[in-house]
Design a protein around this motif. Sequence first.
Motif, PDB file in Angstrom:
ATOM      1  N   LYS A 147       0.026   0.816  -7.336  1.00  0.00           N
ATOM      2  CA  LYS A 147      -1.978   1.339  -6.567  1.00  0.00           C
ATOM      3  C   LYS A 147      -1.105   0.639  -5.490  1.00  0.00           C
ATOM      4  O   LYS A 147      -2.345   1.481  -4.759  1.00  0.00           O
ATOM      5  CB  LYS A 147      -2.059   0.059  -7.205  1.00  0.00           C
ATOM      6  CG  LYS A 147      -2.790   0.188  -8.760  1.00  0.00           C
ATOM      7  CD  LYS A 147      -3.920  -1.719  -9.085  1.00  0.00           C
ATOM      8  CE  LYS A 147      -4.673  -1.917 -10.292  1.00  0.00           C
ATOM      9  NZ  LYS A 147      -5.610  -2.897 -10.136  1.00  0.00           N
ATOM     10  N   ALA A 148      -0.062   1.204  -5.114  1.00  0.00           N
ATOM     11  CA  ALA A 148       0.049  -0.193  -4.046  1.00  0.00           C
ATOM     12  C   ALA A 148      -0.331   1.349  -2.597  1.00  0.00           C
ATOM     13  O   ALA A 148       0.598   2.880  -3.546  1.00  0.00           O
ATOM     14  CB  ALA A 148       1.154  -0.790  -3.005  1.00  0.00           C
ATOM     15  N   GLY A 149      -0.493   1.643  -2.035  1.00  0.00           N
ATOM     16  CA  GLY A 149      -0.324   2.677  -0.324  1.00  0.00           C
ATOM     17  C   GLY A 149      -1.589   3.511  -0.449  1.00  0.00           C
ATOM     18  O   GLY A 149      -1.213   4.431  -0.491  1.00  0.00           O
ATOM     19  N   GLU A 150      -2.184   3.492  -1.786  1.00  0.00           N
ATOM     20  CA  GLU A 150      -3.456   4.583  -1.433  1.00  0.00           C
ATOM     21  C   GLU A 150      -3.545   5.083  -0.242  1.00  0.00           C
ATOM     22  O   GLU A 150      -4.010   6.495  -0.619  1.00  0.00           O
ATOM     23  CB  GLU A 150      -4.502   4.088  -2.865  1.00  0.00           C
ATOM     24  CG  GLU A 150      -4.374   3.580  -4.049  1.00  0.00           C
ATOM     25  CD  GLU A 150      -5.868   3.078  -4.720  1.00  0.00           C
ATOM     26  OE1 GLU A 150      -6.815   2.992  -3.902  1.00  0.00           O
ATOM     27  OE2 GLU A 150      -5.705   2.788  -5.981  1.00  0.00           O
ATOM     28  N   LEU A 162      -1.092  -0.845   5.686  1.00  0.00           N
ATOM     29  CA  LEU A 162      -1.468  -1.622   4.673  1.00  0.00           C
ATOM     30  C   LEU A 162      -0.806  -1.531   3.582  1.00  0.00           C
ATOM     31  O   LEU A 162      -0.967  -2.340   2.460  1.00  0.00           O
ATOM     32  CB  LEU A 162      -2.770  -0.397   4.237  1.00  0.00           C
ATOM     33  CG  LEU A 162      -4.283  -0.795   5.779  1.00  0.00           C
ATOM     34  CD1 LEU A 162      -5.428   0.512   5.041  1.00  0.00           C
ATOM     35  CD2 LEU A 162      -5.009  -2.013   5.608  1.00  0.00           C
ATOM     36  N   HIS A 163       0.637  -0.931   3.187  1.00  0.00           N
ATOM     37  CA  HIS A 163       1.060  -0.043   2.105  1.00  0.00           C
ATOM     38  C   HIS A 163       1.865  -1.709   1.970  1.00  0.00           C
ATOM     39  O   HIS A 163       2.164  -2.599   1.257  1.00  0.00           O
ATOM     40  CB  HIS A 163       1.670   1.319   2.235  1.00  0.00           C
ATOM     41  CG  HIS A 163       2.687   1.774   0.835  1.00  0.00           C
ATOM     42  ND1 HIS A 163       2.981   2.215   0.724  1.00  0.00           N
ATOM     43  CD2 HIS A 163       2.814   0.605   0.341  1.00  0.00           C
ATOM     44  CE1 HIS A 163       3.839   2.311  -0.618  1.00  0.00           C
ATOM     45  NE2 HIS A 163       3.708   0.963  -0.586  1.00  0.00           N
ATOM     46  N   LEU A 164       2.653  -1.736   3.393  1.00  0.00           N
ATOM     47  CA  LEU A 164       3.167  -2.987   3.320  1.00  0.00           C
ATOM     48  C   LEU A 164       2.209  -4.602   2.851  1.00  0.00           C
ATOM     49  O   LEU A 164       3.733  -5.054   2.508  1.00  0.00           O
ATOM     50  CB  LEU A 164       3.985  -3.518   4.782  1.00  0.00           C
ATOM     51  CG  LEU A 164       4.866  -2.065   5.153  1.00  0.00           C
ATOM     52  CD1 LEU A 164       5.293  -1.777   6.655  1.00  0.00           C
ATOM     53  CD2 LEU A 164       6.332  -1.643   4.302  1.00  0.00           C
ATOM     54  N   ALA A 165       1.524  -4.297   3.375  1.00  0.00           N
ATOM     55  CA  ALA A 165       0.720  -5.481   3.755  1.00  0.00           C
ATOM     56  C   ALA A 165       0.457  -5.642   1.369  1.00  0.00           C
ATOM     57  O   ALA A 165       0.678  -6.689   1.027  1.00  0.00           O
ATOM     58  CB  ALA A 165      -1.046  -5.547   3.346  1.00  0.00           C
ATOM     59  N   ALA A 182       2.065  -8.474  -1.190  1.00  0.00           N
ATOM     60  CA  ALA A 182       1.329  -9.665  -1.896  1.00  0.00           C
ATOM     61  C   ALA A 182       2.366  -9.569  -3.107  1.00  0.00           C
ATOM     62  O   ALA A 182       1.982 -10.092  -4.093  1.00  0.00           O
ATOM     63  CB  ALA A 182       0.126  -9.277  -1.963  1.00  0.00           C
ATOM     64  N   ILE A 183       2.593  -8.409  -3.364  1.00  0.00           N
ATOM     65  CA  ILE A 183       3.846  -8.903  -4.727  1.00  0.00           C
ATOM     66  C   ILE A 183       5.184  -9.333  -4.964  1.00  0.00           C
ATOM     67  O   ILE A 183       4.771 -10.265  -5.438  1.00  0.00           O
ATOM     68  CB  ILE A 183       3.996  -7.287  -5.489  1.00  0.00           C
ATOM     69  CG1 ILE A 183       3.467  -6.475  -5.240  1.00  0.00           C
ATOM     70  CG2 ILE A 183       5.382  -7.155  -6.334  1.00  0.00           C
ATOM     71  CD1 ILE A 183       4.040  -4.942  -5.889  1.00  0.00           C
ATOM     72  N   VAL A 184       5.086  -9.768  -3.507  1.00  0.00           N
ATOM     73  CA  VAL A 184       7.234  -9.905  -3.293  1.00  0.00           C
ATOM     74  C   VAL A 184       6.263 -11.673  -3.283  1.00  0.00           C
ATOM     75  O   VAL A 184       7.322 -12.398  -3.925  1.00  0.00           O
ATOM     76  CB  VAL A 184       8.231  -9.752  -2.054  1.00  0.00           C
ATOM     77  CG1 VAL A 184       8.030  -8.653  -2.580  1.00  0.00           C
ATOM     78  CG2 VAL A 184       6.968  -9.808  -1.053  1.00  0.00           C
ATOM     79  N   ASN A 185       5.084 -11.808  -2.755  1.00  0.00           N
ATOM     80  CA  ASN A 185       4.397 -13.517  -2.548  1.00  0.00           C
ATOM     81  C   ASN A 185       4.218 -14.026  -3.570  1.00  0.00           C
ATOM     82  O   ASN A 185       3.551 -15.551  -3.607  1.00  0.00           O
ATOM     83  CB  ASN A 185       4.152 -13.509  -0.978  1.00  0.00           C
ATOM     84  CG  ASN A 185       4.974 -13.005   0.099  1.00  0.00           C
ATOM     85  OD1 ASN A 185       6.077 -12.880   0.158  1.00  0.00           O
ATOM     86  ND2 ASN A 185       3.741 -12.524   1.187  1.00  0.00           N
ATOM     87  N   ASN A 186       3.954 -13.095  -4.644  1.00  0.00           N
ATOM     88  CA  ASN A 186       3.671 -13.550  -6.198  1.00  0.00           C
ATOM     89  C   ASN A 186       4.609 -14.991  -6.831  1.00  0.00           C
ATOM     90  O   ASN A 186       6.112 -14.768  -6.801  1.00  0.00           O
ATOM     91  CB  ASN A 186       3.484 -12.104  -6.632  1.00  0.00           C
ATOM     92  CG  ASN A 186       2.463 -13.473  -7.994  1.00  0.00           C
ATOM     93  OD1 ASN A 186       2.761 -14.259  -8.581  1.00  0.00           O
ATOM     94  ND2 ASN A 186       1.858 -12.022  -8.790  1.00  0.00           N
TER      95      ASN A 186
END
Length: 736
Positions: free
Chosen positions: A110-113, A84-87, A91-95
């Motif tokens: 926010k990542a990796g909660e 989930l964290h890698l997803a 999302a950040i790098v594909n922006n």
Amino acid sequence: MQYKTIAGGKCPQLLIMLALVGCTSSQPQQPAATAPAPGATTQMKQEFDNPLLAEWTGPYGGVPAFDKMDLAYLQPAMEKGMALHLADIDAIVNNTAAPTFENTIVPYEKAGEALNRAFTYYGIWSSNMSSPEFRKIQAELAPKISDFRSKISQNTKLFQRIKAVYENAQKNPLPADQQRVVQLVYEDFAMEGAGLSTADKERYAAINKELSSLYTSFANNTLADEEKYVTYLTKDQLSGLPESFVKAAAKAAADRGQAGKYAVTNTRSSMDQFLTYSDNREMREKVWKTYYSRGDNGDANDNNQNITKILELRDERVKLLGYDTYADWRLQNRMAKNPKNAMDLMEAVWPAALARVKEEVSDMQAVANKTGAKITIAPWDYRYYAEKVRKQKYDLDSEEVKQYLELGNLTQALFFTAGELFNYNFKPVPEGSVPVFHPDVKVWEVTNKTTGEHIGLWYLDPFARTGKRSGAWATTYRSHTTFDGKKTVLASNNSNFVKPAPGEPVLVSWDDATTFFHEFGHALHFFASNVKYPTLNSGVRDYTEFQSQLLERWLSTDRVINQFLKHHKTGQPMPAELVAKIKKASTFNQGFATTEFLASALMDMKFHTLKDPAGLDPDKFERETLAALNMPKEIVMRHRSPHFGHVFSSEGYATGYYGYLWADVLTSDAAEAFEEAPGGFYDKEVAARLVKYLFAPRNSMDPAEAYRLFRGRDAKIDALMRDRGFPVPGEQKKKK
């Protein structure tokens, strides 16, 4: 010890246990949205309904589901949490939009909660509730966690976006807190090899993966020796031992199936008491050797090969980044900045510590001679005869002092201090309203005394037990932030006090009481945070011990002594004459305390300034290095290399153990600011500056600048030397 933000996301970790290595991204495997096949119910439940990943619910902004901890859930939770964290990272790098603080740094924060929640349980099992079953899971997860972190810290696209935000911020500065976040995140990635070539990145990641397994092995070997080697006494071997220790030792033996005997467990609290009071020199030697040979017994749990391999891999890794030594790489973003500055401080104090040891040993030898003991003071005699010298010189009996140091009263003293300095109130939560991971754990709600605002929860896990690592530490289960809705603090203090026999009070030594205040200082640092972004809760290793060391000073203030240090039987406050003796003896045994600490700190630095550690024999290197330093034969390192978990079971304190001394320079100097104030240690104006500049900002500003704002100048070493009763540099020349 504390949880810490690291490069590659806010994956919390116990520094004693996990490596400070990076993290990177690949497309995660998504769970199949199909009904479970026959016989797969348990597996699918772990994947789809895992309580270790679930959002925290209940009162106080949600709390960990410690009542649902089951090892069957742990590995699936960690693996799914990492996916989930890698997803989130993908999302950040594909922006496709140009990198900005809002579209790159904010989602990174926010990542990796879900993974953070899983890591909370992982940390509890690692440090508070370990078991052979957990250690198998831990060994399997360690390399996977390392791979996961490398997928973030070495993600080229992610680093390019972060670098773009950083470079834009250099030209067009952001608001101060955002500017600091960008700086810290960028520097973390740069230090973790984000700019390396593809081939070097692959090697860097492989090194981290191997190190993660070595760190786990080192920690588990130490814990295994603590559990395995217990010294049992018979009734005729109890001479000199306090009644409270004897009762606790009887219970510890009975708990281990040795009813009728008395167990000295292989932990510092148990060892320290035994060596201080036991009249049986032969057994003192046995207990001493058992404790200081942890990880060095030539068996399956021996850590010497682990040390060599760890040093070799650390050296190879930093050379990929262009650094001469691991210490040069590690200290660049610490207050010390480089190994020379750290060594200069230690070498300024070392000669005075050695000189004091000679005086202490001479005093002890005289006592031994006078009593007819035909011995030469050895390491297992130091605590025993130091206690006799203390009685002789200061008429101060440590066992008498303990009668006034009852754990419940000390806990109330912590709360009083927090109320006076931070305006906090601590109230026990209703039993059963907040889940705990062990019946020993108690929980309090922390609120603002004036406004009633909820600040957070404080968990206390006070007692030693099988599966709990030795020592004392502080952790956060949740840190204060406001960037994504206000998050309140969940903080924990963990000790290893010897659990008493039923109905008996928990009486602790002055040193253990001091440590109790110390770790509570970390908790107050967590509670006081006023930062917006998670990264700003991270620590600077040679600064992060300052706040906790400073809080130790309130234990010996008159208001704490008079109100809370009461005799456990009579309820009478500690007599003024006993208080006077304690204060008069405040610099007693500083030779021992400073030398055993500095020996470990110097050894840490010597290990990590080696140009080529290949094939190193750690035992030989330890002996030769200490000999070159003129280490007194009557003292051993506080943490000998084969069980030096601060340095070899993670990277949290590697080349950072000196930080306790660096922080103590600040501590002593800051304490004098209170002493000089009209209200002393309870001066409202100085306390307000303390909270504003030294606790609340966390890492949102440079620590050196924060200290200057508090004190009006940089700290000086003079106060530290005065505190320890050592000659102050320059003052002797002036007197001449």
